[in-house]
Design an enzyme around this catalytic site. Structure first.
Site, PDB file in Angstrom:
ATOM      1  N   GLY A   1    -111.156  25.005  53.302  1.00 53.29           N
ATOM      2  CA  GLY A   1    -110.406  24.904  54.026  1.00 53.29           C
ATOM      3  C   GLY A   1    -110.912  24.159  55.325  1.00 53.29           C
ATOM      4  N   HIS A   2    -110.136  23.641  56.059  1.00 55.32           N
ATOM      5  CA  HIS A   2    -110.644  22.887  57.415  1.00 55.32           C
ATOM      6  C   HIS A   2    -109.834  23.291  58.716  1.00 55.32           C
ATOM      7  CE1 HIS A   2    -113.628  20.546  55.171  1.00 55.32           C
ATOM      8  NE2 HIS A   2    -112.543  20.253  54.356  1.00 55.32           N
TER       9      HIS A   2
ATOM     10  N   ASN B   1    -106.274  23.877  58.504  1.00 60.43           N
ATOM     11  CA  ASN B   1    -105.620  25.046  57.752  1.00 60.43           C
ATOM     12  C   ASN B   1    -105.863  26.252  58.699  1.00 60.43           C
ATOM     13  OD1 ASN B   1    -107.583  23.157  55.497  1.00 60.43           O
ATOM     14  ND2 ASN B   1    -105.283  23.176  55.717  1.00 60.43           N
TER      15      ASN B   1
ATOM     16  N   ARG C   1    -119.991  29.223  52.549  1.00 62.25           N
ATOM     17  CA  ARG C   1    -118.802  30.390  52.242  1.00 62.25           C
ATOM     18  C   ARG C   1    -119.291  31.869  52.147  1.00 62.25           C
ATOM     19  NH1 ARG C   1    -114.499  27.550  47.884  1.00 62.25           N
ATOM     20  NH2 ARG C   1    -114.971  25.316  48.535  1.00 62.25           N
TER      21      ARG C   1
ATOM     22  N   ARG D   1    -126.385  35.028  47.331  1.00 63.98           N
ATOM     23  CA  ARG D   1    -127.024  34.543  45.781  1.00 63.98           C
ATOM     24  C   ARG D   1    -128.462  33.740  46.272  1.00 63.98           C
ATOM     25  NH1 ARG D   1    -121.605  33.053  45.533  1.00 63.98           N
ATOM     26  NH2 ARG D   1    -121.745  31.114  45.914  1.00 63.98           N
TER      27      ARG D   1
ATOM     28  N   ASP E   1    -112.481  24.492  65.000  1.00 63.25           N
ATOM     29  CA  ASP E   1    -113.933  24.192  64.716  1.00 63.25           C
ATOM     30  C   ASP E   1    -114.651  24.955  66.020  1.00 63.25           C
ATOM     31  OD1 ASP E   1    -113.594  23.820  62.159  1.00 63.25           O
ATOM     32  OD2 ASP E   1    -114.087  21.610  62.465  1.00 63.25           O
TER      33      ASP E   1
ATOM     34  N   LYS F   1    -133.547  26.616  46.895  1.00 64.42           N
ATOM     35  CA  LYS F   1    -133.606  27.336  45.534  1.00 64.42           C
ATOM     36  C   LYS F   1    -134.809  27.156  44.901  1.00 64.42           C
ATOM     37  CE  LYS F   1    -128.970  25.802  44.708  1.00 64.42           C
ATOM     38  NZ  LYS F   1    -128.057  24.641  43.682  1.00 64.42           N
TER      39      LYS F   1
ATOM     40  N   ARG G   1    -131.672  20.198  54.735  1.00 64.28           N
ATOM     41  CA  ARG G   1    -131.814  20.182  53.269  1.00 64.28           C
ATOM     42  C   ARG G   1    -132.890  18.902  53.154  1.00 64.28           C
ATOM     43  NH1 ARG G   1    -126.381  20.670  54.085  1.00 64.28           N
ATOM     44  NH2 ARG G   1    -125.405  22.356  52.919  1.00 64.28           N
TER      45      ARG G   1
ATOM     46  N   ASP H   1    -136.045  23.367  50.428  1.00 68.82           N
ATOM     47  CA  ASP H   1    -135.132  23.600  49.428  1.00 68.82           C
ATOM     48  C   ASP H   1    -134.840  25.057  49.115  1.00 68.82           C
ATOM     49  OD1 ASP H   1    -133.618  23.835  47.072  1.00 68.82           O
ATOM     50  OD2 ASP H   1    -135.085  22.416  46.041  1.00 68.82           O
TER      51      ASP H   1
END
Length: 362
Positions: free
Chosen positions: A125-126, A129, A85, A91, A156, A62, A35, A60
């Site tokens: 979640g992590h 979880n 996610r 998108r 992880d 977007k 980013r 970026d």
């Protein structure tokens, strides 16, 4: 080993950048799309240890011009790694379908906790979880206390990053043969559950039970950690009878009839208490000297800084101070050669000009 492989990594947290670091450690050209501004999450500052060995360009996603640049970069890539996610990359117009149109042999690696399908896919979640749901957390601590394994290692890293790495490498092999890419759905719930199959194999033979503290590896006095007089800890895990006999003989308990009955489950709690008292009577240095060079399966429990100074760890060069930070060397190793020393983690956007020059010439 992977010097002819280029991976484009979309900046994320946790297991996705770990996978990309692992591939960079193995020689891949990993270009991280950062980013343009640093994340406010702890550990994700301007220079992150998990970015070692990578190159950086800040975009970026977007911004249509930056997306067009990323698409051009993907034409040169063998793999892509993303950790959003489900639905986020779609998108952005960067889901698997358009990316595979850009580069048909692309291996598209997706790292999530819950996976790309199922009722929980849009839930946050992590690590705890995911491994709690998968079953991998169940044996995480002794009976009677809440389960809590070493942070991030089971979920992880073990169930997530390493399974994504295996999936990426498998996809790259397929692409070499067929010229066609694939999508890797690496979910921590999947990988951490798969990691349980060794314990499941012991359960099938009667060596493991559902109840915590009642099985071969999570209940016996010979499979746990003990505190010493100086407050430090020892790990003991002498499963095989020949190693167990060495352990009790070294402690002067070889003639004790109770300690001779290694697998009598009803004795485990009392024998564990006796060993607790015994180990608390002397500092760890005493016990390490007692067991040194033996097959009694006893080792110290060390923090990373102390581990760096251990003779065995130091001889293998596993921990070192690099780039001003303590970090572990690349793994695995090949042909007995020492692991390569990774390049320092770059500043955000440090390789923009270099990468743009490469793309202009492609």
């Amino acid at each position: 080993m992977l010097s002819d492989i280029r991976i484009v990594e979309i900046e994320a947290l946790g297991p996705a950048p770990f996978t990309a670091m692992l591939l960079a450690d193995l020689g891949a050209d990993v270009i991280t799309v950062h980013r343009k501004t640093a994340s406010d999450v702890p550990g994700k500052g301007e220079r992150n240890l998990l970015d070692r060995g990578k190159r950086s360009i800040a975009l970026d996603l977007k911004d249509p011009e930056d997306v067009a640049l990323l698409r051009k970069l993907l034409r040169t890539a063998d793999g892509l790694i993303e950790g959003f996610r489900p639905g986020v990359m779609e998108r952005l117009g960067l889901g698997p379908e358009p990316c595979l149109e850009i580069q048909p042999k692309l291996v598209y690696g997706r790292m999530t906790g819950w996976g790309q399908s199922g009722p929980r896919v849009q839930e946050a979640g992590h690590d705890l979880n995911y491994i709690g749901l998968s079953g991998a957390l169940w044996y995480g601590s002794p009976a009677g206390v809440p389960p809590f394994p070493p942070p991030t290692l089971v979920g992880d890293i073990g169930g997530g990053a390493l399974y994504l790495a295996v999936g990426m490498l498998s996809g790259l092999l397929k692409a070499r043969v067929t010229g066609r890419g694939t999508v890797v759905d690496a979910a921590i719930v999947d990988g951490s559950a798969h990691m349980m199959n060794l314990l499941m194999s012991l359960r099938a033979s009667g060596g493991f039970r559902t109840e915590r503290g009642q099985s071969l590896l999570d209940g016996p006095h010979w499979s746990r950690c003990y505190r010493c007089a100086d407050g430090s800890y020892l790990s003991v895990q002498c499963l095989e009878p020949k190693f167990y006999r060495l352990f009790v003989d070294k402690l002067g308990l070889g003639d004790d009839p109770d300690f001779a009955r290694q697998f009598e489950q009803g004795l485990w709690p009392d024998l564990g208490k006796r060993l607790e008292t015994l180990f608390l009577a002397k500092p760890r240095t005493h016990w390490l000297a007692l067991f040194e060079g033996s097959d009694a399966c006893v080792a110290p429990v060390l923090d990373p800084e102390s581990a760096a100074g251990d003779p065995h760890m130091a001889a293998r060069g596993i921990w070192s101070e690099e780039d001003g930070r303590l970090q572990a060397a690349a793994a695995p190793r090949f042909d007995g050669n020492p692991p390569p020393r990774p390049r320092a983690a770059p500043e955000r956007d440090a390789h923009r000009d270099e990468i743009l020059a490469e793309l202009s010439g492609s």
